[in-house]
Motif scaffolding. Structure first.
Motif, PDB file in Angstrom:
ATOM      1  N   THR A  33       0.789  -1.105   0.048  1.00 18.96           N
ATOM      2  CA  THR A  33       0.127  -0.041  -0.072  1.00 18.96           C
ATOM      3  C   THR A  33       0.972   1.420  -0.073  1.00 18.96           C
ATOM      4  OG1 THR A  33      -0.091  -0.181   2.262  1.00 18.96           O
ATOM      5  CG2 THR A  33      -1.777  -1.072   1.203  1.00 18.96           C
ATOM      6  N   GLN A 100     -13.594  -2.475  -5.930  1.00 17.68           N
ATOM      7  CA  GLN A 100     -13.157  -3.861  -6.238  1.00 17.68           C
ATOM      8  C   GLN A 100     -11.667  -3.900  -6.732  1.00 17.68           C
ATOM      9  OE1 GLN A 100     -15.112  -5.578  -9.661  1.00 17.68           O
ATOM     10  NE2 GLN A 100     -17.403  -4.741  -8.769  1.00 17.68           N
ATOM     11  N   ALA A 101     -10.863  -4.673  -6.323  1.00 23.68           N
ATOM     12  CA  ALA A 101      -9.579  -4.748  -6.544  1.00 23.68           C
ATOM     13  C   ALA A 101      -9.148  -4.734  -8.031  1.00 23.68           C
ATOM     14  CB  ALA A 101      -8.860  -6.147  -6.017  1.00 23.68           C
ATOM     15  N   TYR A 104      -8.955  -1.004  -9.379  1.00 31.83           N
ATOM     16  CA  TYR A 104      -7.422  -0.592  -8.918  1.00 31.83           C
ATOM     17  C   TYR A 104      -6.389  -0.949  -9.895  1.00 31.83           C
ATOM     18  CZ  TYR A 104      -8.795   0.788  -4.209  1.00 31.83           C
ATOM     19  OH  TYR A 104      -9.392   1.419  -2.998  1.00 31.83           O
ATOM     20  N   LEU A 111      -3.259   0.758  -3.611  1.00 32.57           N
ATOM     21  CA  LEU A 111      -4.282   0.746  -2.530  1.00 32.57           C
ATOM     22  C   LEU A 111      -4.131   1.531  -1.531  1.00 32.57           C
ATOM     23  CD1 LEU A 111      -6.662  -0.761  -1.442  1.00 32.57           C
ATOM     24  CD2 LEU A 111      -4.991  -2.413  -0.216  1.00 32.57           C
ATOM     25  N   VAL A 136      -7.571  -0.624   6.008  1.00 36.02           N
ATOM     26  CA  VAL A 136      -7.797  -0.951   4.692  1.00 36.02           C
ATOM     27  C   VAL A 136      -7.841  -2.566   5.018  1.00 36.02           C
ATOM     28  CG1 VAL A 136      -7.002  -1.457   2.372  1.00 36.02           C
ATOM     29  CG2 VAL A 136      -6.400   0.668   3.628  1.00 36.02           C
ATOM     30  N   ASP A 137      -9.006  -3.282   4.515  1.00 45.68           N
ATOM     31  CA  ASP A 137      -9.331  -4.591   4.588  1.00 45.68           C
ATOM     32  C   ASP A 137      -9.416  -5.200   3.102  1.00 45.68           C
ATOM     33  OD1 ASP A 137      -9.155  -4.894   7.301  1.00 45.68           O
ATOM     34  OD2 ASP A 137     -11.521  -4.274   7.424  1.00 45.68           O
ATOM     35  N   THR A 138      -8.780  -6.474   2.786  1.00 44.48           N
ATOM     36  CA  THR A 138      -8.853  -6.983   1.498  1.00 44.48           C
ATOM     37  C   THR A 138      -9.378  -8.279   1.626  1.00 44.48           C
ATOM     38  OG1 THR A 138      -6.996  -5.612   0.560  1.00 44.48           O
ATOM     39  CG2 THR A 138      -7.649  -7.628  -0.535  1.00 44.48           C
ATOM     40  N   VAL A 186     -12.529  -9.828  -5.500  1.00 43.34           N
ATOM     41  CA  VAL A 186     -11.777  -9.363  -4.513  1.00 43.34           C
ATOM     42  C   VAL A 186     -12.332  -8.046  -4.362  1.00 43.34           C
ATOM     43  CG1 VAL A 186      -9.253  -8.907  -3.613  1.00 43.34           C
ATOM     44  CG2 VAL A 186      -9.968 -10.912  -4.763  1.00 43.34           C
ATOM     45  N   HIS A 188     -11.479  -4.278  -1.629  1.00 40.97           N
ATOM     46  CA  HIS A 188     -11.163  -3.430  -0.702  1.00 40.97           C
ATOM     47  C   HIS A 188     -11.983  -2.601   0.066  1.00 40.97           C
ATOM     48  CE1 HIS A 188      -7.394  -4.732  -2.360  1.00 40.97           C
ATOM     49  NE2 HIS A 188      -7.453  -4.056  -3.650  1.00 40.97           N
TER      50      HIS A 188
END
Length: 197
Positions: A33, A100-101, A104, A111, A136-138, A186, A188
């Protein structure tokens, strides 16, 4: 004997280099990150130099909006919905959002990271407030269930009753924008505090 000592020294040197490389790679993965060094709280450069470095990254084709050298967050879609979400943020009701990952990745964005300051933009691109990332959670979209999902639903501040209602709302929104989500998508979850502009 000298030959063996040289071989041992070379082997230890290679192992040391590999160890350092591995530690560096692991460190990079753990702090991925920090892709935005100009925003990193550990960055020793003066404030104006950080902003200039971030602006240079924007010119290199990165696509998310910037404000005064800071990455910006635009919630929802422009218009009444964005203004309502911004009001919830500035009242402290909305304390997280989710993306959504893949978005990004497709836009070349790193992130968000702990302590990062983000500009909250209104529907005209003007500054509505400032956000500070607190967590930040993934995770997989399908893992937003039970206590974890309920906590995200409550922090989203949009009236979601529980995790299932949160997933339903985000799935509907993402399907409407052409980026449908499955349980394996996935995502975030970005948690933040806010202050007015």
């Amino acid at each position: 004997m000298v030959f063996l000592a040289i071989q041992l020294a070379v082997a230890l040197g290679i192992l040391g280099a590999l160890s350092a490389l591995t530690a560096s790679a692991v460190g990079a993965a753990l702090v991925s990150t920090d892709a935005w060094p100009a925003s990193s709280p550990r960055d020793p450069r003066p404030h104006d130099e950080k902003r200039a470095a971030t602006a240079a990254l924007c010119l290199d084709g990165l696509m998310w909006p910037r404000h005064d050298g800071y990455r910006a967050m635009e919630l929802g879609t422009p218009g009444a919905w964005r203004e309502e979400l911004n009001a919830l943020v500035l009242m402290g009701v909305k304390r997280s959002t989710m993306g959504q990952a893949a978005e990004y990745a497709s836009e070349g964005e790193g992130l968000e990271h702990l302590g990062e300051r983000l500009a909250l933009l209104d529907s005209t691109g003007g500054l509505a407030g400032w956000l500070t990332v607190t967590r930040v959670d993934t995770l997989r979209f399908g893992d937003l269930a039970g206590a974890v999902g309920d906590a995200v639903a409550a922090s989203a501040g949009e009236g979601f009753r529980d995790a299932a209602h949160l997933r339903e709302g985000y799935a509907r929104h993402w399907a409407g924008t052409g980026t449908p989500a499955s349980d394996d998508t996935v995502v975030h979850v970005i948690w933040f505090t806010a202050e007015p502009a």
